[in-house]
Enzyme design. Structure first.
Site, PDB file in Angstrom:
ATOM      1  N   PRO A  48       0.826  -1.213   0.000  1.00 35.83           N
ATOM      2  CG  PRO A  48       0.096  -0.931   2.209  1.00 35.83           C
ATOM      3  CD  PRO A  48       0.858  -1.872   1.311  1.00 35.83           C
ATOM      4  CD  GLU A 106      -6.605   3.696 -12.400  1.00 39.52           C
ATOM      5  OE1 GLU A 106      -6.329   4.810 -12.901  1.00 39.52           O
ATOM      6  OE2 GLU A 106      -6.906   3.547 -11.217  1.00 39.52           O
ATOM      7  CB  CYS A 133      -7.066   8.518 -11.729  1.00 35.00           C
ATOM      8  SG  CYS A 133      -8.048   7.064 -11.294  1.00 35.00           S
TER       9      CYS A 133
END
Length: 446
Positions: free
Chosen positions: A144, A219, A253
């Site tokens: 993370p 992504e 995003c």
């Protein structure tokens, strides 16, 4: 400071990879129904712990409690969706065109998967990767973001409470991302990397993955256009803009980065949006009255301020905001800019904050050209009262996703991803599980 977590090194990452590799044979052989029930139980556990998890996310990165509650529902739904997909992994049986043999295809787990997640949606970006990987029969190591490790640790603890076997999900917390991720990518046991983050970092990881031909899902960044056509319902468009721009304080995003508006409605749209954005109460994310929390860091707030200052110097006009407030914390106010050109710094760069630049255009062709004038292609928004017109424009946008008269597109049941420099592969939907499966072909006859 909330607490301290381990600052993992390369040796810790390799230990986690070893644990995942050791657990892989048993987990891959676990019945799909058993994997499914674990994921489903985790969905319920996240729902039950939603208030606690939401408060933790607000503490970690500053998002409002309302945004955090929405993320808990969105994030947990990946466990429910892929619980249902785990039992539907199939194959095909065909006859070869020559009639000489049968073509049998089966789908098998790709293997140990490295998952690297960002700070802005710490729950959803973790579950969107963990759930399909486990449903497919893979084991994972998740790294993370350094800003938000607690959310991932919380979710994995919930999974352990539902019976997650040791070694199936391994968390490495570290402030040395490049070191630990590179260590994993050089390990022969790692067969897959799924990364969500910036395009520059994605390019580096793609180069590293190429050395061992590691499967990749990326992504990456966005520069999402929000098109308001001449016939748009402006009330609906502003409502959608508030979702598309102000969710998570613009730190997404999927956030609308450029508002490309027909000149006949540009002034009214800008004034109405400025009134709505300006009415948001700025404050601590944990305060229920807050509509706009702090940015994640001083670096983030300073970066937003720099882009806005450069845009104003180039001729943009702030209707509201435009300057950091004189108060402690990483705050940047809701800002609406008019007189913005497609070449403005706030139009060329992903702002990642509560800034709405308005670009006026003459017609649909100019709007589409402006929308496509970027190396990114994640998401676009189109507002019009003419469905056929909206679909035509949507088809012309160089993006992986379009919100047509909608300011929010994310859904566990939908394939999420972009084109151009915005990424490779899809997460969520029927397509998401395929990112963690290999197709094996068996030729036979009888």
């Amino acid at each position: 400071m909330l607490t301290r977590v381990g600052d993992g090194a390369a040796t810790d990452m390799l230990a986690a990879v070893a644990a995942a590799a050791d657990a892989l044979p048993a987990w891959s052989a676990t019945a799909p129904r058993v994997r499914s029930e674990l994921l489903r139980a985790t969905w319920q556990a996240m729902q039950d712990a939603g208030e606690e998890l939401g408060f933790l996310m607000s503490l970690e990165m500053g998002k409002t409690l309302a945004d955090a509650a929405g993320e808990v529902n969105y994030a947990s739904d990946f466990f429910r969706w892929f619980a249902e997909e785990a039992v539907r992994i199939g194959g095909e049986l065909r006859t070869a065109p020559a009639g000489t043999n049968r073509i049998l295809t089966v789908r098998q787990p790709i293997g140990v998967s490295l998952l690297v997640t960002p700070w802005n949606f710490p729950a959803a970006m973790a579950t969107r990767k963990i759930a399909p990987a486990l449903a497919a029969g893979c084991t994972v190591v998740i790294k993370p973001a350094g800003e938000t490790p607690l959310t991932t640790l919380f979710i994995v603890r919930l999974m352990e409470q539902q019976g997650l076997p040791p070694g199936v999900v391994n968390v490495v917390t570290s402030g040395r991302s490049a070191e630990v991720v590179s260590a994993a990518l050089t390990d022969d046991r790692v067969k897959k990397i799924s990364f969500t983050g910036s395009t520059p970092v994605g390019r580096i990881l793609l180069k590293q993955a190429a050395d061992r031909v590691v499967a990749t899902s990326m992504e990456l960044g966005g520069n999402d256009p929000f098109l308001v056509l001449a016939d748009a319902d402006l009330t609906a468009a502003v409502d959608g803009a508030m979702l598309a721009k102000m969710r998570n304080g613009g730190q997404a995003c999927t956030a609308a980065n450029r508002f490309i508006v027909h000149e006949s409605v540009a002034a009214e749209f800008a004034d109405t949006l400025a009134a709505r954005m300006g009415a948001l109460v700025m404050g601590a994310g944990t305060d229920p009255q807050t509509g706009l929390g702090p940015m994640v860091s001083e670096r983030a707030a300073t970066g937003i301020a720099d882009l806005v200052d450069r845009a104003v110097s180039a001729g943009a006009t702030p209707l509201i905001g435009g300057h950091r407030p004189d108060r402690p914390g990483f705050f940047y106010p809701a800002t609406v800019l008019t007189d913005v050109t497609p070449e403005s710094p706030v139009a060329v760069n992903e702002v990642f904050g509560p800034v709405a630049p308005i670009i006026a255009v003459h017609d649909d062709d100019e709007a589409t050209a402006a929308a496509n004038s970027t190396e990114y292609g994640l998401l676009g928004f189109v507002y019009t009262t003419d469905l056929a017109r909206g679909l035509r424009v949507a088809e012309r946008l160089d993006v992986g996703m379009v919100g047509l008269n909608r300011g929010l597109v994310s859904d566990a049941a939908a394939p999420f991803g972009g084109v151009k420099q915005s990424g490779i592969g899809r997460e969520g939907g029927f397509e998401g599980i395929d990112e963690y499966l290999e197709h094996k072909y068996i030729a036979t006859s009888w």
